[in-house]
Design a protein around this motif. Structure first.
Motif, PDB file in Angstrom:
ATOM      1  N   GLY A   4      11.759  10.571   2.934  1.00 42.41           N
ATOM      2  CA  GLY A   4      10.862  11.301   3.815  1.00 42.41           C
ATOM      3  C   GLY A   4       9.622  11.848   3.170  1.00 42.41           C
ATOM      4  O   GLY A   4       8.996  12.774   3.693  1.00 42.41           O
ATOM      5  N   SER A   5       9.224  11.269   2.029  1.00 41.76           N
ATOM      6  CA  SER A   5       8.005  11.761   1.389  1.00 41.76           C
ATOM      7  C   SER A   5       6.906  10.713   1.525  1.00 41.76           C
ATOM      8  O   SER A   5       6.378  10.516   2.613  1.00 41.76           O
ATOM      9  N   PHE A   6       6.580  10.004   0.443  1.00 35.50           N
ATOM     10  CA  PHE A   6       5.541   8.976   0.512  1.00 35.50           C
ATOM     11  C   PHE A   6       6.045   7.790   1.322  1.00 35.50           C
ATOM     12  O   PHE A   6       7.253   7.636   1.570  1.00 35.50           O
ATOM     13  N   SER A   7       5.104   6.952   1.725  1.00 32.25           N
ATOM     14  CA  SER A   7       5.454   5.744   2.479  1.00 32.25           C
ATOM     15  C   SER A   7       4.758   4.539   1.862  1.00 32.25           C
ATOM     16  O   SER A   7       3.703   4.664   1.237  1.00 32.25           O
ATOM     17  N   THR A   8       5.369   3.386   2.028  1.00 32.29           N
ATOM     18  CA  THR A   8       4.736   2.134   1.611  1.00 32.29           C
ATOM     19  C   THR A   8       4.659   1.187   2.790  1.00 32.29           C
ATOM     20  O   THR A   8       5.540   1.182   3.658  1.00 32.29           O
ATOM     21  N   LEU A   9       3.604   0.419   2.831  1.00 31.35           N
ATOM     22  CA  LEU A   9       3.424  -0.636   3.828  1.00 31.35           C
ATOM     23  C   LEU A   9       3.243  -1.937   3.065  1.00 31.35           C
ATOM     24  O   LEU A   9       2.333  -2.055   2.240  1.00 31.35           O
ATOM     25  N   PHE A  68       5.258  -7.728   8.160  1.00 28.58           N
ATOM     26  CA  PHE A  68       4.936  -6.347   7.816  1.00 28.58           C
ATOM     27  C   PHE A  68       6.228  -5.543   7.726  1.00 28.58           C
ATOM     28  O   PHE A  68       7.107  -5.670   8.594  1.00 28.58           O
ATOM     29  N   SER A  69       6.325  -4.709   6.707  1.00 27.11           N
ATOM     30  CA  SER A  69       7.448  -3.788   6.640  1.00 27.11           C
ATOM     31  C   SER A  69       6.965  -2.470   6.061  1.00 27.11           C
ATOM     32  O   SER A  69       6.122  -2.449   5.161  1.00 27.11           O
ATOM     33  N   PHE A  92       0.846  -1.186   0.000  1.00 27.02           N
ATOM     34  CA  PHE A  92       0.000   0.000   0.000  1.00 27.02           C
ATOM     35  C   PHE A  92       0.885   1.240   0.000  1.00 27.02           C
ATOM     36  O   PHE A  92       1.983   1.237   0.566  1.00 27.02           O
ATOM     37  N   ARG A  93       0.324   2.304  -0.558  1.00 26.50           N
ATOM     38  CA  ARG A  93       1.083   3.549  -0.621  1.00 26.50           C
ATOM     39  C   ARG A  93       0.327   4.657   0.089  1.00 26.50           C
ATOM     40  O   ARG A  93      -0.920   4.714   0.041  1.00 26.50           O
ATOM     41  N   CYS A  94       1.071   5.540   0.734  1.00 24.25           N
ATOM     42  CA  CYS A  94       0.496   6.711   1.393  1.00 24.25           C
ATOM     43  C   CYS A  94       1.295   7.946   0.980  1.00 24.25           C
ATOM     44  O   CYS A  94       2.524   7.964   1.101  1.00 24.25           O
ATOM     45  N   ASP A  95       0.590   8.962   0.523  1.00 21.00           N
ATOM     46  CA  ASP A  95       1.205  10.264   0.241  1.00 21.00           C
ATOM     47  C   ASP A  95       0.697  11.258   1.268  1.00 21.00           C
ATOM     48  O   ASP A  95      -0.485  11.611   1.263  1.00 21.00           O
TER      49      ASP A  95
END
Lengths: 116, 111
Positions: free
Chosen positions: A72-77, A65-66, A21-24
């Motif tokens: 330091g911008s978007f994140s992925t789970l 889970f990682s 999953f991606r988070c911006d």
């Protein structure tokens, strides 16, 4: 700014598959949080980043889970070898350092994961 | 972190005021009282927060007991769009940690 964006909104996967999953976050926010929410429960904290550094991980975050936040911008789970118990809404939130205790958290709409 | 206690559910009629209670008897002097709400299929959104004094904003009012062991979120005129789960959360002043959610109060609004 359009707030915190999460992609995809929905994901159906077979047990044993990997998902990401991606988070911006809001662009000027340096803190980013991941939560998991199951039906009828409040969101549960998983992990958070300050810039690119992962500062805290919940014991809920198993080895499968990682999470990353490169640059330091978007994140992925990522969840490896998914299990039916991983079915949940995965929420991302961001805040500006120093404002969290003043109501400064902004949440995305979440990614709903269904493991079949 | 100090714990909060809220009723599981409440009902209201449209256009009537709603008072959502929260007990936090172990609150410390530096804990802020926050309210977030979560609409169906959405992430939580900030509603209001306070420390000692009552607070008003465009969404709601927050009434804080004098001993700070309880607080009440007030929606002055409930609308159907206010139907949501409302979470009362304490955060330590100056802390940089995460929000800890309970189960919240599910508010139903009847037309």
């Amino acid at each position: 700014d359009t707030g915190v964006s999460q992609d995809p909104r929905h994901k159906i996967t077979k047990r044993g598959q990997n998902v990401t999953f991606r988070c911006d976050p809001i662009s000027e926010h340096n803190r980013l949080y991941w939560y998991r929410q199951t039906l009828g429960q409040g969101p549960e904290f998983l992990t958070y980043f300050q810039n690119e550094a992962q500062l805290e991980k919940s014991r809920l975050l198993s080895d499968r889970f990682s999470a990353e936040r490169p640059k330091g911008s978007f994140s992925t789970l990522e969840i490896q070898r998914t299990e039916q118990g991983d079915s949940a809404m995965y929420l991302c939130a961001s805040s500006l350092l120093g404002t969290g205790f003043l109501g400064g958290y902004t949440f995305g709409s979440g990614t709903r994961l269904t493991v079949v | 972190d100090a714990k909060t206690t809220q009723p599981n559910s409440m009902e209201s009629n449209e256009e009537e005021p709603v008072h959502l209670p929260c007990n936090h008897s172990t609150i410390s002097g530096t804990d802020y009282i926050h309210w977030y709400r979560q609409l169906p299929s959405q992430g939580p959104e900030y509603v209001i927060h306070g420390l000692t004094s009552n607070v008003n904003n465009r969404m709601a009012s927050l009434a804080i007991a004098e001993d700070r062991k309880s607080s009440t979120l007030i929606l002055h005129r409930a609308t159907l769009r206010d139907a949501a789960v409302y979470y009362c959360i304490l955060t330590r002043g100056g802390s940089q940690g995460n929000l800890i959610f309970g189960k919240g109060t599910k508010l139903s609004v009847k037309p």
